[in-house]
Design a protein around this motif. Sequence first.
Motif, PDB file in Angstrom:
ATOM      1  N   ASN A 127      -6.158  -4.181  -3.277  1.00 17.42           N
ATOM      2  CA  ASN A 127      -5.682  -4.456  -4.510  1.00 17.42           C
ATOM      3  C   ASN A 127      -5.680  -6.009  -4.958  1.00 17.42           C
ATOM      4  OD1 ASN A 127      -5.298  -1.722  -5.279  1.00 17.42           O
ATOM      5  ND2 ASN A 127      -2.939  -1.879  -4.732  1.00 17.42           N
ATOM      6  N   GLU A 168      -7.962   2.929 -15.383  1.00 19.41           N
ATOM      7  CA  GLU A 168      -6.790   3.173 -14.388  1.00 19.41           C
ATOM      8  C   GLU A 168      -5.554   3.426 -15.388  1.00 19.41           C
ATOM      9  OE1 GLU A 168      -4.422   0.253 -10.924  1.00 19.41           O
ATOM     10  OE2 GLU A 168      -5.733  -0.364 -12.400  1.00 19.41           O
ATOM     11  N   GLU A 224      -9.661   3.777  -9.944  1.00 21.85           N
ATOM     12  CA  GLU A 224      -8.513   4.629  -9.246  1.00 21.85           C
ATOM     13  C   GLU A 224      -8.612   5.992  -9.572  1.00 21.85           C
ATOM     14  OE1 GLU A 224      -6.970   3.292  -6.940  1.00 21.85           O
ATOM     15  OE2 GLU A 224      -6.923   1.099  -7.152  1.00 21.85           O
ATOM     16  N   GLU A 246      -5.821   7.983  -8.041  1.00 21.14           N
ATOM     17  CA  GLU A 246      -4.354   7.432  -7.768  1.00 21.14           C
ATOM     18  C   GLU A 246      -3.158   8.268  -8.101  1.00 21.14           C
ATOM     19  OE1 GLU A 246      -2.579   2.858  -7.962  1.00 21.14           O
ATOM     20  OE2 GLU A 246      -3.607   3.646  -9.509  1.00 21.14           O
ATOM     21  N   ASP A 303     -11.534   3.756  -5.514  1.00 20.35           N
ATOM     22  CA  ASP A 303     -10.521   4.418  -5.260  1.00 20.35           C
ATOM     23  C   ASP A 303     -10.212   4.141  -3.823  1.00 20.35           C
ATOM     24  OD1 ASP A 303      -9.324   7.431  -6.035  1.00 20.35           O
ATOM     25  OD2 ASP A 303      -9.511   7.456  -3.719  1.00 20.35           O
TER      26      ASP A 303
END
Length: 237
Positions: free
Chosen positions: A39, A86, A163, A166, A194
């Motif tokens: 991240n 996201e 993502e 997530e 991911d």
Amino acid sequence: MSAFLSVQGLQASYGHAQALFDISFDVAEGEVVTLLGRNGMGRSTTVKCLFGMLPVRGGSVSVAGARVDHLPSHRIARQGLALVPEGRQVFPNLSVEENLVATARDDKKGAGRRWDLQRVYSFFPRLKERRGNLGSQLSGGEQQMLAIGRALMTNPRLLVLDEATEGLAPVIRNEIWRALAELKQDGLSQIVIDKNVKALLGLADRHFVIEKGRVVWGGTSAELKSQPEIVHQYLGV
């Protein structure tokens, strides 16, 4: 395979803070690639640049050989790019069906067979069951299906998922991976972000590792499997 998307020497900043220094990668027609990294290393910033949501300060983004890095977001989308963002970002006060038709676009240049409501409902039967429910009434997994379905309704040539799984329960994650594999078989190019490296190795053709705003490694799934030190060094897994 010819490159549908080509990113060369991409640079971007948030105010005076430079976030991307040298991002270069490409995606061929029908290919699935990943952007890997921890991240804050620049993956989502790269996606923002691809879609015109953050100005490109250097380098270039080309789609089918034409520069798009100077275009507004809606014109970039018309070149055949679609984003599953996201956090999903479905319209909470619209029904499932209203979400799907809100951005629908019948582009005859889209990859594979044409996407319409019936095909999306066949692809994600749960959405058909919940078609009258508001976006805010869906579970996280259902919202992700809706976000993917909404993107497919634009009949894209390249689907970008930021993502992808997530925060989803394992059974829902498996359904999403199954869906992305089917889209690959249908010839749809994809960029997938991911943290599930194992699933990505089974899905993607190539991988690009981003560290501090630079692409520091790129290679095939076979090459990444043979170099576990890359995963450990840059992904911490």
